[in-house]
Design a protein around this motif. Sequence first.
Motif, mmCIF file in Angstrom:
data_model
loop_
_atom_site.group_PDB
_atom_site.id
_atom_site.type_symbol
_atom_site.label_atom_id
_atom_site.label_comp_id
_atom_site.label_asym_id
_atom_site.label_seq_id
_atom_site.Cartn_x
_atom_site.Cartn_y
_atom_site.Cartn_z
ATOM 1 N N VAL A 49 0.856 -1.183 0.000
ATOM 2 C CA VAL A 49 0.000 0.000 0.000
ATOM 3 C C VAL A 49 0.892 1.234 0.000
ATOM 4 O O VAL A 49 1.837 1.331 0.780
ATOM 5 C CB VAL A 49 -0.930 0.003 1.226
ATOM 6 N N ARG A 50 0.592 2.186 -0.893
ATOM 7 C CA ARG A 50 1.380 3.412 -1.007
ATOM 8 C C ARG A 50 0.466 4.632 -1.088
ATOM 9 O O ARG A 50 -0.653 4.552 -1.596
ATOM 10 C CB ARG A 50 2.231 3.371 -2.289
ATOM 11 N N ASP A 51 0.988 5.752 -0.619
ATOM 12 C CA ASP A 51 0.339 7.039 -0.847
ATOM 13 C C ASP A 51 0.737 7.487 -2.242
ATOM 14 O O ASP A 51 1.900 7.805 -2.499
ATOM 15 C CB ASP A 51 0.794 8.056 0.200
ATOM 16 N N THR A 52 -0.219 7.496 -3.165
ATOM 17 C CA THR A 52 0.077 7.791 -4.569
ATOM 18 C C THR A 52 -0.103 9.270 -4.908
ATOM 19 O O THR A 52 0.067 9.668 -6.054
ATOM 20 C CB THR A 52 -0.837 6.963 -5.489
ATOM 21 N N GLY A 53 -0.447 10.071 -3.905
ATOM 22 C CA GLY A 53 -0.704 11.479 -4.163
ATOM 23 C C GLY A 53 -2.165 11.734 -4.458
ATOM 24 O O GLY A 53 -2.644 12.861 -4.388
ATOM 25 N N GLN A 54 -2.892 10.685 -4.815
ATOM 26 C CA GLN A 54 -4.340 10.776 -5.043
ATOM 27 C C GLN A 54 -5.090 9.930 -4.028
ATOM 28 O O GLN A 54 -6.262 9.632 -4.209
ATOM 29 C CB GLN A 54 -4.672 10.322 -6.466
ATOM 30 N N GLY A 55 -4.368 9.531 -2.982
ATOM 31 C CA GLY A 55 -4.948 8.676 -1.966
ATOM 32 C C GLY A 55 -4.001 7.534 -1.644
ATOM 33 O O GLY A 55 -2.932 7.403 -2.235
ATOM 34 N N VAL A 56 -4.408 6.718 -0.691
ATOM 35 C CA VAL A 56 -3.629 5.550 -0.326
ATOM 36 C C VAL A 56 -4.181 4.369 -1.104
ATOM 37 O O VAL A 56 -5.357 4.024 -0.979
ATOM 38 C CB VAL A 56 -3.705 5.283 1.193
ATOM 39 N N ASN A 57 -3.330 3.750 -1.926
ATOM 40 C CA ASN A 57 -3.792 2.705 -2.840
ATOM 41 C C ASN A 57 -2.949 1.450 -2.743
ATOM 42 O O ASN A 57 -1.744 1.506 -2.459
ATOM 43 C CB ASN A 57 -3.753 3.199 -4.293
ATOM 44 N N LEU A 58 -3.569 0.329 -3.033
ATOM 45 C CA LEU A 58 -2.852 -0.919 -3.203
ATOM 46 C C LEU A 58 -2.114 -0.857 -4.533
ATOM 47 O O LEU A 58 -2.686 -0.443 -5.556
ATOM 48 C CB LEU A 58 -3.839 -2.090 -3.200
#
Length: 211
Positions: A49-58
């Motif tokens: 899981v990463r913070d993609t800049g548009q939210g926290v995403n798998l």
Amino acid sequence: MTTPAPFSIVDIARAAAHNLGTSWSIAPGVFSVSATINAPDGSSYILEVRDTGQGVNLCVFDENASRHVLHWAAEDDGVVHLADTVGVTIRMIRDEDSSTPWNAGQHLLAVLEAHDRAATAEGHKIGAYIVMPGRLGQFVTISGSSTSGDENRHDYAPTDHDGWTAVLRDADGTQVQVVHQSPQGINRDFAEDTALLASVVLPLTSATQTR
């Protein structure tokens, strides 16, 4: 106080590896907040899981460290749905370097087979369908559509996917109910839409074998 998730990244990775094949394996990351999914050919894919800049995403990271964000994935989807999304994503990554990449129907058939479901691709006058035996003599027909406007097909590239339609039918072919029509937005995300479709049709059918 935060309620802990009912499953971990490792659980998702383990289920995805099982779906991908008996020779696939996983290695948990530190504190089990990530996991590496290992292919039989030695390639590997990191799930975390990463913070993609548009939210926290798998996310799935391939061997080139390219990030593949699973934008629609959510904890509420559950392990089975998330593992299907991850599995399709990894197959699509591997197809990028293949001389014989799979079409949308082949990817869907692989997902259904991983869940021990019988399914066949059949051609008819008005198009091509994937057919699954259901319960009580009923069956399910699945058709796809592509961004080029083709309907009732599944032989297009996953990147051209524009949605799945699944219909429950009586033994004589009479339509009982449209059980899945790809939601707007998700219809263009092949991995997520295919996992969502599977979550709908699996309960309507029975497993044929134990792998």
